[in-house]
Structure formats: structure tokens, C-alpha cells
Design a protein around this motif. Structure first.
Motif, PDB file in Angstrom:
ATOM      1  N   SER A   1       1.871   2.305  -3.520  1.00  0.00           N
ATOM      2  CA  SER A   1       0.894   3.360  -4.161  1.00  0.00           C
ATOM      3  C   SER A   1       0.793   4.606  -3.498  1.00  0.00           C
ATOM      4  O   SER A   1      -0.051   5.691  -4.201  1.00  0.00           O
ATOM      5  CB  SER A   1      -0.482   2.621  -4.479  1.00  0.00           C
ATOM      6  OG  SER A   1      -0.989   2.167  -3.021  1.00  0.00           O
ATOM      7  N   HIS A   2       1.310   5.062  -2.289  1.00  0.00           N
ATOM      8  CA  HIS A   2       1.150   6.147  -1.622  1.00  0.00           C
ATOM      9  C   HIS A   2       1.254   7.600  -2.893  1.00  0.00           C
ATOM     10  O   HIS A   2       0.566   8.517  -2.508  1.00  0.00           O
ATOM     11  CB  HIS A   2       2.137   6.275  -0.620  1.00  0.00           C
ATOM     12  CG  HIS A   2       2.019   7.464   0.212  1.00  0.00           C
ATOM     13  ND1 HIS A   2       1.069   7.553   1.398  1.00  0.00           N
ATOM     14  CD2 HIS A   2       2.569   8.714   0.319  1.00  0.00           C
ATOM     15  CE1 HIS A   2       1.313   8.570   1.866  1.00  0.00           C
ATOM     16  NE2 HIS A   2       2.145   9.647   1.169  1.00  0.00           N
ATOM     17  N   LEU A   3       2.444   7.339  -3.549  1.00  0.00           N
ATOM     18  CA  LEU A   3       2.645   8.635  -4.348  1.00  0.00           C
ATOM     19  C   LEU A   3       1.641   8.818  -5.424  1.00  0.00           C
ATOM     20  O   LEU A   3       1.780  10.122  -5.755  1.00  0.00           O
ATOM     21  CB  LEU A   3       4.145   8.531  -4.853  1.00  0.00           C
ATOM     22  CG  LEU A   3       4.559   7.382  -5.964  1.00  0.00           C
ATOM     23  CD1 LEU A   3       5.613   7.596  -6.577  1.00  0.00           C
ATOM     24  CD2 LEU A   3       3.907   6.161  -5.665  1.00  0.00           C
TER      25      LEU A   3
ATOM     26  N   MET B   1      10.101   5.165  -2.635  1.00  0.00           N
ATOM     27  CA  MET B   1       8.618   5.002  -3.027  1.00  0.00           C
ATOM     28  C   MET B   1       7.819   5.994  -3.112  1.00  0.00           C
ATOM     29  O   MET B   1       6.690   6.079  -2.938  1.00  0.00           O
ATOM     30  CB  MET B   1       8.207   4.038  -1.337  1.00  0.00           C
ATOM     31  CG  MET B   1       8.349   2.527  -1.474  1.00  0.00           C
ATOM     32  SD  MET B   1       8.043   1.987  -3.059  1.00  0.00           S
ATOM     33  CE  MET B   1       9.702   1.261  -3.590  1.00  0.00           C
ATOM     34  N   GLY B   2       8.591   7.132  -3.107  1.00  0.00           N
ATOM     35  CA  GLY B   2       8.022   8.590  -3.642  1.00  0.00           C
ATOM     36  C   GLY B   2       7.453   9.198  -2.340  1.00  0.00           C
ATOM     37  O   GLY B   2       6.733  10.199  -2.567  1.00  0.00           O
TER      38      GLY B   2
ATOM     39  N   THR C   1       4.036   1.557  -7.275  1.00  0.00           N
ATOM     40  CA  THR C   1       4.220   2.964  -7.585  1.00  0.00           C
ATOM     41  C   THR C   1       3.769   3.249  -9.312  1.00  0.00           C
ATOM     42  O   THR C   1       3.954   4.279  -9.688  1.00  0.00           O
ATOM     43  CB  THR C   1       5.499   3.350  -7.633  1.00  0.00           C
ATOM     44  OG1 THR C   1       6.483   2.436  -8.455  1.00  0.00           O
ATOM     45  CG2 THR C   1       6.139   2.887  -6.144  1.00  0.00           C
TER      46      THR C   1
ATOM     47  N   MET D   1       0.937  -1.339   0.017  1.00  0.00           N
ATOM     48  CA  MET D   1      -0.030  -0.279  -0.021  1.00  0.00           C
ATOM     49  C   MET D   1       0.793   1.309  -0.100  1.00  0.00           C
ATOM     50  O   MET D   1       0.611   2.178  -0.554  1.00  0.00           O
ATOM     51  CB  MET D   1      -0.915  -0.089   1.232  1.00  0.00           C
ATOM     52  CG  MET D   1      -2.015  -0.926   1.076  1.00  0.00           C
ATOM     53  SD  MET D   1      -3.064  -1.114   2.578  1.00  0.00           S
ATOM     54  CE  MET D   1      -4.164   0.296   2.559  1.00  0.00           C
ATOM     55  N   LEU D   2       2.070   1.247   0.674  1.00  0.00           N
ATOM     56  CA  LEU D   2       2.920   2.332   0.783  1.00  0.00           C
ATOM     57  C   LEU D   2       3.503   2.640  -0.641  1.00  0.00           C
ATOM     58  O   LEU D   2       3.894   3.718  -1.156  1.00  0.00           O
ATOM     59  CB  LEU D   2       4.017   1.995   1.804  1.00  0.00           C
ATOM     60  CG  LEU D   2       3.879   2.755   3.067  1.00  0.00           C
ATOM     61  CD1 LEU D   2       4.802   2.220   3.944  1.00  0.00           C
ATOM     62  CD2 LEU D   2       4.059   4.269   2.977  1.00  0.00           C
TER      63      LEU D   2
ATOM     64  N   ARG E   1       0.937   5.653   7.368  1.00  0.00           N
ATOM     65  CA  ARG E   1       1.914   4.635   6.862  1.00  0.00           C
ATOM     66  C   ARG E   1       3.256   5.407   6.292  1.00  0.00           C
ATOM     67  O   ARG E   1       4.480   4.897   6.588  1.00  0.00           O
ATOM     68  CB  ARG E   1       1.389   3.828   5.662  1.00  0.00           C
ATOM     69  CG  ARG E   1       0.265   2.717   6.237  1.00  0.00           C
ATOM     70  CD  ARG E   1      -0.126   1.854   5.285  1.00  0.00           C
ATOM     71  NE  ARG E   1      -0.551   2.770   4.018  1.00  0.00           N
ATOM     72  CZ  ARG E   1      -1.848   2.789   4.026  1.00  0.00           C
ATOM     73  NH1 ARG E   1      -2.744   2.405   5.107  1.00  0.00           N
ATOM     74  NH2 ARG E   1      -2.642   3.582   3.120  1.00  0.00           N
TER      75      ARG E   1
END
Lengths: 281, 363
Positions: free
Chosen positions: A108-110, B241-242, A173, A105-106, B226
Motif C-alpha cells: 500500500s506504499h504507493l 509495488m510502485g 496496491t 504494508m509495502l 520499508r
């Protein structure tokens, strides 16, 4: 300029020096859309440094990097990730204390928006995005056969699963180019075989180009269409697997000079000396 | 595979809005506040009802510090500094406000307006502390571990010294009216700021305790939370991870400072006179010990540890002098037996769930 319009990731003449050490020098490579590109070289050749330059961990001192037309050099790592360059790490860097699901899930954070007000009041926009992140993460985990482990702590996973989880997280990502740093390290032959098919299917399924650092020559020669060989921070050869395999300079870099009658690491110094002669001529 | 944006759009409205999940926690906050306010006097005498107010203040302080120390993994040792800023700004808002509007402080006929002033003071204190949090958060981007701890420790000491340098408290309405701005910032130097009415009843304190807990927990269980946790786990991977480290570290500091400011502002309305030593490292350590004891990253752990560590010295009043010895022993035992703190990064109810799972029950 006769460059193909399909060039996705292009590094031209990038380099970095640490003190007196020219870790990477004049590295140029072009990764077209959908390519599977290998980056190989003996230990200490500068492969991981090259990855760090591409992803902004180190700032390039010379040259430039572009991804689909946008300049990456000078940007910070998180901006580069946002531009569509995602990576895995040679020595796995998962968020160990977090769950497998949270790790993905992290990833897809950006691609989301994160307002504190929405978070605190649990607005529909926030819940929607969380649900979407969870669904996407579970879907990705399913593709890699990790769905059953979603609730486990990432650090508790066996080594091979951790490597796959890292790829999974990188894919979350939504990258254009995926950089894999020694994905086969520490894997047994059967795991390596399945990894090869995984890497191929990633390219087809997600439409990403893949740049791969790998020490396992069998794997690299098998799956890559184009290979760049580094030694002492410089490109010594580039081309198809067939071409690179037969290139005397590559053989020298890996095995030392043939006339010296010695092979192996002990002869690396002389290998370098004759390499210099070869590139001068 | 669909992009996140597409995916987000496709989530049905029925799953996007569940009123019970969204609103119940807020209802629970008010319920907790009323419960403590009404039940406590029936069970305990005045002394313990008063202790309960102190407990609430430190629960807020510990939970807020957990956001930056526990969840984001940035070791801040200056939390008492933020509390002190909230304390003084909050107290002065009520005190100077009362002087200006009513002419005297602590008048019974002015209690309702005074309580309103206190709430305004909470907001002002939170904002001032948040601003300080922003200033401390910025250098934290370049500092790690011990170095950050030293900078934040220094921050607390700077606040303490600045407070000691303030001029004598203005205690007449005329004096306050002559120069309201100067009066507001006259914090009475080393002796401390006197005479703030104790408007912070258990209702107000426990209302903010509950709100702080809901906010902190919702933060932890969210994409932002998170991101905080990922910084704690591995900064390099988080960047890859951006995740914008700058943004999230500063956010963590600002949030923690804001709630710390609320805790301070409430504290100065419990009949305790704020003094410059409140900003010192002793108070910061007290709060850090609560966070470490409860578990770095565990909200409920911080709550329980704060309750325990405020009540314990009260119960062992005879041993008051040995409080710090007790703390040290407690921490050493903790490090040996449970180095991750009472609950680690988990919540109390997570352990409950794990137990049930282990017994083979339905999760």
C-alpha cells in the motif's frame, strides 16, 4: 468502433524482440471490467514476457497498452503500478528478510505520501497513515488466512503461503487489474482447488479484473471466461474455454501435429511448421 | 475494502498523536548529551574523554553509512569522501568565520560565538555533503553491486585529489577580508587544514549521535524505511509495488551523505586537523567494517560496532601497527560465525524480545 465501454485493460499489437528472437509479436488482448481472463501457451510461448511488457519491466517496441483510458506503454513500472496494474511473479519475489506484515504494508506504499520531515518528527499525519497501512495489511492477511503469521519473516513461510502472500501484497496496491503469473505452480490438487475459489472470491470482493497465466488446464478452463493462447510469441487462438479447447491450432501447439503420429515435445518443430501454414491460409 | 486514503482519515485522533512517543526520544537525545558531557570526566582521564569524542564521530559515520549500505543495500565505498567534505566545510566555516568576525581564531572571549559558528558549519557541511550525495546517488541508479562500489570508491579519491589541489590556508584577518570566498576554500592542500578550535565537546558530539540514531531508527521503522529495505530485498518486486527506485536510492544517498557530513564537521572540531587522506578509501573501509560488523540494517548494531572498533585499537595501543590485521581477522571470524553481522537487520532490543518470547514470557 464498437468496443464495449467496459474495456479496462487493452493491449493492441504489442511486441518485443530480443536480438533475433521475436519473444512476443502482435499480441492484442482486451480485459473487460471484472473479467477473469486466461493467458496460456506451451513453455517459452512468451506469456511471462507479455506480463513484463504490460507491467513495464520491458518496454514495448510496437503497439500500445491502455488501462481505463490511460496509456501505459512508455511508463516506468512504478507508474504502471500506480495506474492500477499489479502483479505476482512466476518465481515468487517477496521481500524475504522483511516480515509478512511489512510485505503487505509495502503493497500500500504507493497509495500514501511519504515526507521525510513527517517521518522524522512522527507527525499525526504520518502516524495516521502508518496505522491505516497496518490495519489494511492485517485485514488483507485475515482474508487470506495469514493473520497469525504477520510477524514471521516472509522467506520462512511455506510455499503455498508465500504464493498467497504475494497475491495479498499485490491486492494491497489497490489494483484495477491483477496479473497472476502461474499462481498454482507447485501446488497439490487440493491446494489448486482452494486457489480456484480464492481467485473467484478475490474478483468479487475487490472488484478487480484478473489476467491469469497458468499451466494447469483444469484450473484455467474452470475459472476463466475468456482465454488467449500464445505460441512462439503470437496469439494462435482466443475465445471461450470451450472454443479454445477444441481449436485445432491450440491442440497442435500443445501436442504437435496429429498426422505425424507422434506427440510430445519432440514434435514441436513440425507443429510450428504446420501452424504457419494454418495461419497463412 | 476501504482505500488507504479513506482508512487514513478514519484513524482516530487519539491514536494519531501520542506525545510520549513523539517527544520522548528528543528529550532522551539531550539527556544522553548531558550525561556523557558530565559523567565522562568523572570516570575517565582527559585522554579517554577525548577518545569518547572520536567514538561519537564514528558512531554517526557508521549509522549514516548504514542507511545506504545496510538498509537500502547500495554498497557505497565513498563515505569518507562525504565526511571529508563536511570536515573541511565545517572547519573552514568556524576558522574563516572567526577571522572575519573576530580577527583571530580560538580566542576564549569568542568561544560562544565560535560554537555558534561551528553549528553553522555543521549545517553547511551537511548541505555540501548532501549535494555531493545527490551527485553520487544519480549514477547509482544505473549501477549495481561491484560497479557502484567502484564508482563510490572513485568519488572518495576524487575528493582527496581535489583537496590536495587547494591553495595555502589564509591565516590573517586582513587576508580573509581581502577575499572571503577564496579564503573559505583555501584548504591548505596536502598538508591539511590547521587551527580549527576544538569546540565540539562531548555534549555536542553525543547530542548529534543521539539525533542521528533517532532519525535513522525512525526512518527504518516507517513507510520510507520499508521502501529502502524493499530495494535491498528485490528491486524488481519493489518497482512492481510502485516504489520509485530513482527517488528512494537518491534519498538514501543524500541522507547518508548529510549525516556523514555532520560527522566530519564535528570531527574537525575535536582538535584533529582534517587532511586530504581523510577522504581516502582507508577511512571508508574503517566505516564499512563497522557497518558490516554491526549488521547491515541494524542501527544499534552499527552503534555498538563503531564503539567497539574505535575503542579496540586504543586498548591495544601496543598493537597499533597490527590494527588492520586485527580487523581482517575479526571480519573473517564474523563471516564464518555470523555472516549477517552481530545483529543482522534486527536491533539489540529485538533479540531481547525474541529471547523473552522463546522463554514463553509476555512480549
Amino acid at each position: 468502433m464498437s468496443t464495449a465501454p467496459a474495456t479496462l485493460l487493452e493491449a493492441s499489437d504489442i511486441g518485443i524482440t530480443f536480438g533475433g528472437l521475436k519473444a512476443v509479436q502482435g499480441l492484442s488482448l482486451r480485459v473487460p471490467t471484472g473479467a477473469l481472463h486466461g493467458l496460456i501457451g506451451p513453455n517459452g510461448a512468451g506469456k511471462t514476457t507479455a506480463f513484463n511488457l504490460l507491467t513495464g519491466v520491458y518496454q514495448t517496441q510496437t503497439g500500445s497498452v491502455t488501462l481505463a483510458g490511460t496509456t501505459l506503454s512508455g511508463k516506468r513500472p512504478h507508474e504502471i503500478a500506480l495506474a492500477g496494474l499489479s502483479r505476482t511473479f512466476q518465481n515468487i519475489r517477496l521481500f524475504g528478510e522483511l516480515s509478512v506484515l511489512d510485505n503487505v504494508m509495502l503493497g500500500s506504499h504507493l497509495r500514501g505520501t511519504h515526507r521525510l520531515i513527517r517521518t522524522v518528527f512522527r507527525t499525526p499525519a504520518f502516524v495516521r497513515q502508518e496505522e491505516a497501512m497496518r490495519e489494511r495489511a492485517l485485514e488483507l492477511l485475515g482474508i487470506f488466512g495469514l493473520q497469525g503469521l504477520a510477524a514471521e519473516q516472509a522467506k520462512s513461510l511455506p510455499y503455498g503461503d508465500q504464493r498467497r502472500l504475494e497475491i495479498c501484497r499485490a491486492l494491497a496496491t489497490e489494483p484495477k487489474v491483477l496479473l497472476l503469473d502461474e499462481p498454482a505452480a507447485g501446488m497439490n490438487p487440493s491446494e489448486k482447488k482452494s486457489l480456484a475459489s480464492t481467485i473467484r472470491s478475490i474478483r468479487e470482493r475487490f472488484g478487480v479484473a484478473i489476467l491469469l497465466i497458468e499451466h494447469d488446464m483444469g484450473l484455467v478452463m474452470d475459472i476463466c471466461e475468456h482465454i488467449t493462447v500464445l505460441d512462439h510469441g503470437q496469439v494462435i487462438s482466443a475465445g471461450t474455454p470451450r472454443f479454445v479447447q477444441d481449436d485445432p491450432k491450440v491442440i497442435e501447439a500443445y501436442l504437435g501435429v496429429v498426422e505425424e503420429e507422434g506427440t510430445g515435445n519432440g514434435e514441436r518443430g513440425t507443429g510450428k511448421a504446420s501452424l504457419g501454414k494454418a495461419s497463412a491460409g | 475494502m476501504k482505500t488507504l486514503a479513506q482508512h487514513t482519515k478514519d484513524v482516530p485522533a487519539s491514536r494519531a498523536f501520542r506525545p510520549a512517543v513523539v517527544f520522548l526520544p528528543w528529550v532522551a537525545c539531550v539527556a544522553v548529551a548531558f550525561a556523557v558531557q558530565l559523567v565522562a570526566p568523572a570516570l575517565f582521564d582527559d585522554y579517554w574523554v577525548n577518545v569518547l569524542r572520536r567514538v561519537g564521530v564514528f558512531v554517526i559515520a557508521a549509522v549514516s553509512l548504514n542507511i545506504v549500505n545496510g538498509i537500502t543495500g547500495q554498497f557505497s565505498m565513498g563515505h569518507a569522501g562525504f565526511m571529508a567534505i563536511g570536515s573541511y566545510i565545517g572547519a573552514s566555516t568556524t576558522y574563516t568565520g572567526s577571522l572575519l568576525l573576530h580577527g583571530s581564531v580560538g580566542d576564549d572571549s569568542f568561544a560562544v560565538q565560535g560554537t555558534m559558528l561551528m553549528l553553522g558549519g555543521l549545517v553547511a557541511g551537511a548541505c555540501a555533503a548532501a549535494g555531493a550525495g545527490y551527485l553520487v546517488g544519480l549514477p547509482s541508479l544505473r549501477l549495481r553491486g561491484d560497479y557502484l562500489a567502484i564508482v563510490t570508491l572513485g568519488f572518495g579519491e576524487i575528493i582527496r585529489v581535489l583537496l590536495e589541489l587547494t591553495s595555502k590556508q589564509v591565516d590573517t584577518a586582513d587576508g580573509a577580508r581581502a577575499n572571503p570566498f577564496a579564503a573559505f576554500f583555501s584548504f591548505n592542500g596536502p598538508t591539511g587544514f590547521f587551527g580549527t578550535p576544538a569546540y565540539a565537546s562531548n555534549f555536542w558530539i553525543w547530542l548529534f549521535v543521539a539525533i542521528t540514531c533517532v532519525v535513522a531508527y525512525r526512518l527504518k521503522r516507517s513507510s520510507s524505511g520499508r521502501a529502502f529495505l524493499s530495494i535491498r530485498e528485490d528491486e524488481i518486486a519493489a518497482r512492481a509495488m510502485g516504489i520509485d527506485l530513482t527517488k528512494y536510492k537518491v534519498r538514501a544517498f543524500v541522507l547518508a551523505a548529510a549525516f556523514g557530513g555532520v560527522a566530519g564537521a564535528l570531527f574537525s572540531h575535536t582538535g584533529v586537523n582534517p587532511s586530504p587522506t581523510d577522504a581516502g578509501f582507508q577511512r571508508s573501509f574503517d566505516i564499512i567494517i563497522m557497518v558490516v560488523l554491526g549488521g547491515l540494517g541494524s542501527i544499534s548494531g552499527s552503534v555498538l560496532a563503531a564503539i567497539l572498533l574505535v575503542l579496540l585499537p586504543e586498548m591495544l595501543r601496543g598493537l597499533q601497527e597490527y590494527r588492520l590485521v586485527l580487523y581482517a581477522v575479526l571480519l573473517i571470524v564474523m563471516m564464518l560465525v555470523r555472516p549477517q553481522g552481530l545483529f543482522g537487520v534486527k536491533e539489540v532490543w529485538d533479540l531481547w524480545g525474541a529471547k523473552r518470547k522463546a522463554r514463553g514470557g509476555t512480549p
